[in-house]
Design a protein around this motif. Structure first.
Motif, PDB file in Angstrom:
ATOM      1  N   ALA A  49       0.841  -1.200   0.000  1.00  0.00           N
ATOM      2  CA  ALA A  49       0.000   0.000   0.000  1.00  0.00           C
ATOM      3  C   ALA A  49       0.880   1.255   0.000  1.00  0.00           C
ATOM      4  N   VAL A  50       0.410   2.294  -0.650  1.00  0.00           N
ATOM      5  CA  VAL A  50       1.102   3.581  -0.666  1.00  0.00           C
ATOM      6  C   VAL A  50       1.127   4.142   0.749  1.00  0.00           C
ATOM      7  N   ASP A  51       2.302   4.557   1.172  1.00  0.00           N
ATOM      8  CA  ASP A  51       2.458   5.081   2.523  1.00  0.00           C
ATOM      9  C   ASP A  51       3.082   6.473   2.487  1.00  0.00           C
ATOM     10  N   PHE A  52       2.751   7.232   1.444  1.00  0.00           N
ATOM     11  CA  PHE A  52       3.260   8.588   1.312  1.00  0.00           C
ATOM     12  C   PHE A  52       2.096   9.545   1.155  1.00  0.00           C
ATOM     13  N   ASP A  53       2.317  10.776   1.576  1.00  0.00           N
ATOM     14  CA  ASP A  53       1.277  11.801   1.486  1.00  0.00           C
ATOM     15  C   ASP A  53       1.466  12.703   0.279  1.00  0.00           C
ATOM     16  N   GLY A  54       2.612  12.619  -0.347  1.00  0.00           N
ATOM     17  CA  GLY A  54       2.842  13.432  -1.528  1.00  0.00           C
ATOM     18  C   GLY A  54       4.164  13.101  -2.183  1.00  0.00           C
ATOM     19  N   LEU A  55       4.243  13.446  -3.461  1.00  0.00           N
ATOM     20  CA  LEU A  55       5.458  13.263  -4.241  1.00  0.00           C
ATOM     21  C   LEU A  55       5.785  14.601  -4.895  1.00  0.00           C
ATOM     22  N   ALA A  56       6.996  15.074  -4.661  1.00  0.00           N
ATOM     23  CA  ALA A  56       7.446  16.330  -5.267  1.00  0.00           C
ATOM     24  C   ALA A  56       8.522  16.015  -6.293  1.00  0.00           C
ATOM     25  N   GLU A  57       8.502  16.752  -7.405  1.00  0.00           N
ATOM     26  CA  GLU A  57       9.510  16.614  -8.441  1.00  0.00           C
ATOM     27  C   GLU A  57      10.037  18.002  -8.781  1.00  0.00           C
ATOM     28  N   LEU A  58      11.350  18.131  -8.788  1.00  0.00           N
ATOM     29  CA  LEU A  58      12.004  19.385  -9.139  1.00  0.00           C
ATOM     30  C   LEU A  58      13.071  19.105 -10.182  1.00  0.00           C
ATOM     31  N   TRP A  59      13.212  20.030 -11.146  1.00  0.00           N
ATOM     32  CA  TRP A  59      14.164  19.872 -12.238  1.00  0.00           C
ATOM     33  C   TRP A  59      15.147  21.040 -12.265  1.00  0.00           C
ATOM     34  N   TRP A  60      16.405  20.716 -12.631  1.00  0.00           N
ATOM     35  CA  TRP A  60      17.456  21.700 -12.885  1.00  0.00           C
ATOM     36  C   TRP A  60      18.147  21.324 -14.185  1.00  0.00           C
ATOM     37  N   ASP A  61      18.896  22.248 -14.742  1.00  0.00           N
ATOM     38  CA  ASP A  61      19.613  21.978 -15.988  1.00  0.00           C
ATOM     39  C   ASP A  61      20.671  20.893 -15.817  1.00  0.00           C
ATOM     40  N   SER A  62      21.345  20.869 -14.648  1.00  0.00           N
ATOM     41  CA  SER A  62      22.391  19.871 -14.397  1.00  0.00           C
ATOM     42  C   SER A  62      22.672  19.820 -12.901  1.00  0.00           C
ATOM     43  N   LEU A  63      23.391  18.792 -12.486  1.00  0.00           N
ATOM     44  CA  LEU A  63      23.801  18.689 -11.081  1.00  0.00           C
ATOM     45  C   LEU A  63      24.714  19.856 -10.725  1.00  0.00           C
ATOM     46  N   GLU A  64      25.569  20.243 -11.647  1.00  0.00           N
ATOM     47  CA  GLU A  64      26.486  21.356 -11.401  1.00  0.00           C
ATOM     48  C   GLU A  64      25.714  22.672 -11.214  1.00  0.00           C
ATOM     49  N   ASP A  65      24.693  22.888 -12.032  1.00  0.00           N
ATOM     50  CA  ASP A  65      23.873  24.097 -11.919  1.00  0.00           C
ATOM     51  C   ASP A  65      23.118  24.104 -10.587  1.00  0.00           C
ATOM     52  N   HIS A  66      22.593  22.951 -10.225  1.00  0.00           N
ATOM     53  CA  HIS A  66      21.885  22.786  -8.950  1.00  0.00           C
ATOM     54  C   HIS A  66      22.812  23.125  -7.775  1.00  0.00           C
ATOM     55  N   ALA A  67      24.022  22.578  -7.815  1.00  0.00           N
ATOM     56  CA  ALA A  67      24.984  22.816  -6.738  1.00  0.00           C
ATOM     57  C   ALA A  67      25.457  24.267  -6.714  1.00  0.00           C
ATOM     58  N   ALA A  68      25.695  24.860  -7.873  1.00  0.00           N
ATOM     59  CA  ALA A  68      26.183  26.238  -7.944  1.00  0.00           C
ATOM     60  C   ALA A  68      25.195  27.222  -7.330  1.00  0.00           C
ATOM     61  N   ALA A  69      23.918  26.965  -7.496  1.00  0.00           N
ATOM     62  CA  ALA A  69      22.900  27.872  -6.949  1.00  0.00           C
ATOM     63  C   ALA A  69      22.964  27.926  -5.436  1.00  0.00           C
ATOM     64  N   ARG A  70      23.464  26.893  -4.827  1.00  0.00           N
ATOM     65  CA  ARG A  70      23.529  26.818  -3.360  1.00  0.00           C
ATOM     66  C   ARG A  70      24.810  27.410  -2.787  1.00  0.00           C
ATOM     67  N   THR A  71      25.734  27.810  -3.637  1.00  0.00           N
ATOM     68  CA  THR A  71      26.996  28.367  -3.152  1.00  0.00           C
ATOM     69  C   THR A  71      26.918  29.860  -2.879  1.00  0.00           C
ATOM     70  N   THR A  72      25.866  30.508  -3.344  1.00  0.00           N
ATOM     71  CA  THR A  72      25.702  31.941  -3.077  1.00  0.00           C
ATOM     72  C   THR A  72      25.008  32.127  -1.734  1.00  0.00           C
ATOM     73  N   ALA A  73      25.212  33.276  -1.125  1.00  0.00           N
ATOM     74  CA  ALA A  73      24.547  33.565   0.149  1.00  0.00           C
ATOM     75  C   ALA A  73      23.029  33.549  -0.017  1.00  0.00           C
ATOM     76  N   GLU A  74      22.547  34.104  -1.126  1.00  0.00           N
ATOM     77  CA  GLU A  74      21.106  34.142  -1.384  1.00  0.00           C
ATOM     78  C   GLU A  74      20.548  32.733  -1.595  1.00  0.00           C
ATOM     79  N   GLY A  75      21.286  31.889  -2.320  1.00  0.00           N
ATOM     80  CA  GLY A  75      20.855  30.518  -2.556  1.00  0.00           C
ATOM     81  C   GLY A  75      20.849  29.699  -1.278  1.00  0.00           C
TER      82      GLY A  75
END
Length: 124
Positions: free
Chosen positions: A66-92
């Motif tokens: 049986a399904v035991d989750f309340d929701g599924l979220a999906e998020l997309w970025w251009d690449s793993l590098e782009d995803h990581a770079a966004a987090r290196t800024t103070a604002e990110g």
């Protein structure tokens, strides 16, 4: 294209309706507000259909658990590098902290799952 998939379980003490309302009306807009700084290309929320008979029929037809989750979220970025770079800024970093803090107010992170993956489009 990088995709993060998260299967979320609500905190104990929250009803499915309370979880879903917070996720839809508070967390969704919060993610949208940080879309540019976190370089999010797409964000989708999927809630389990509230049709117990249909869910049970689907589960039983395949011998699944049986399904035991309340929701599924999906998020997309251009690449793993782009995803990581966004987090290196103070604002990110601040945006990510705010999103995680909000998640902790309605998601039981210790009982939820998340992973990175790459989609294979089979039917466009």
């Amino acid at each position: 294209m990088l995709k993060l998939t998260m299967c979320s379980r609500r905190l104990p003490g929250l009803s499915r309706e309370q979880f879903d309302q917070h996720w839809r009306d508070r967390h969704g807009p919060l993610v949208r507000s940080h879309q540019a700084v976190l370089r999010i290309r797409r964000y989708v929320q999927t809630s389990p259909l509230a049709e117990p008979a249909a869910q049970e029929s689907l589960r039983a037809s395949r011998g699944m658990i049986a399904v035991d989750f309340d929701g599924l979220a999906e998020l997309w970025w251009d690449s793993l590098e782009d995803h990581a770079a966004a987090r290196t800024t103070a604002e990110g970093a601040a945006a990510l902290r705010q999103l995680i803090e909000d998640e902790r107010s309605f998601v039981d992170l210790s009982r939820s799952l998340a992973w990175y993956g790459a989609e294979r489009q089979i039917v466009p």
